[in-house]
Design a protein around this motif. Sequence first.
Motif: not given
Length: 284
Positions: A166-195
């Motif tokens: 995909a030619e994902l730039p290395p500087e972006r790729a380095e941040r992707c695990p943290d981006e995924l973790a942030q997305v997960a934390r954000s959505w889980v915190s919003l959706l947990e009360p509605h589980e």
Amino acid sequence: MGRLLVRLGVLVVGLLAMIVAGTAAQAASSVEKYPTKKQSARQAFTAEERQEIDDFVAGNVLFTLYHEAGHAMVSEFELPVLGREEDAVDSLAALMMIPEEPDEQQDAWIIAAADWFAMVYELDDSEMEYADYAGEHGLDLQRYYQIICLIYGSDPEGFADLAEYAELPPERAERCPDELAQVARSWVSLLEPHEGKAKKPIVVSYGDPGEYGDAADVLRESGVMEVVAEELSTTFAFPNQIRMVAEQCGEENAYWDPDARTITLCYELVDGARLLIVDDIRAR
């Protein structure tokens, strides 16, 4: 937080295993019976090409349904969204489709959902206009790389080849695990009360497909809408009756109507996904 995160990551497991055979049979047969506008002669497909077609259609239908379900959650649960809602629900749909553990089939589906945006970008050779930059959605390539980043972030070692392809730039790729973790934390915190369970199960219905009978067959035979509706109904406590409808729309589209509380999947979008991948395979 952990329990719901695991739940989000396995929404497409279980009953969705039943989808593959139905989607494969319908998609492959319809493709050979109804060639694209670019080529009128019937053309046989290899087993690998048939699987690619099946995965592309299934992956994009799943991503679209989860994307629109995200809009429904924002609306029904009155969730706060910082930034563009379209970007937020793209990330949610990806989160719901990325498997918790390596899974070849699920990987193929989420990668196919990303590929849609790259392929549409490559087909659109028109010059950008002001309206394109002012739209509520991100640009196609931006949406592609955001999904690719989240996929890569879930398993950098396992998806190293995908990032390179995909030619994902290395500087972006380095941040992707943290981006995924942030997305997960954000959505889980919003959706947990509605589980929980929806007050009423999501109702699925099919409108007259007209000339899109093949798209309707794919949806009905695969049972994908029913599976997604059941999983959402047993995972989130929607306070009102939600409907999920497949119908003709006059365009390739899908949308959430907050007034009617309806997720609409257009037959044109399903058919468009099939034609897009078939044309791509035939052009190789």
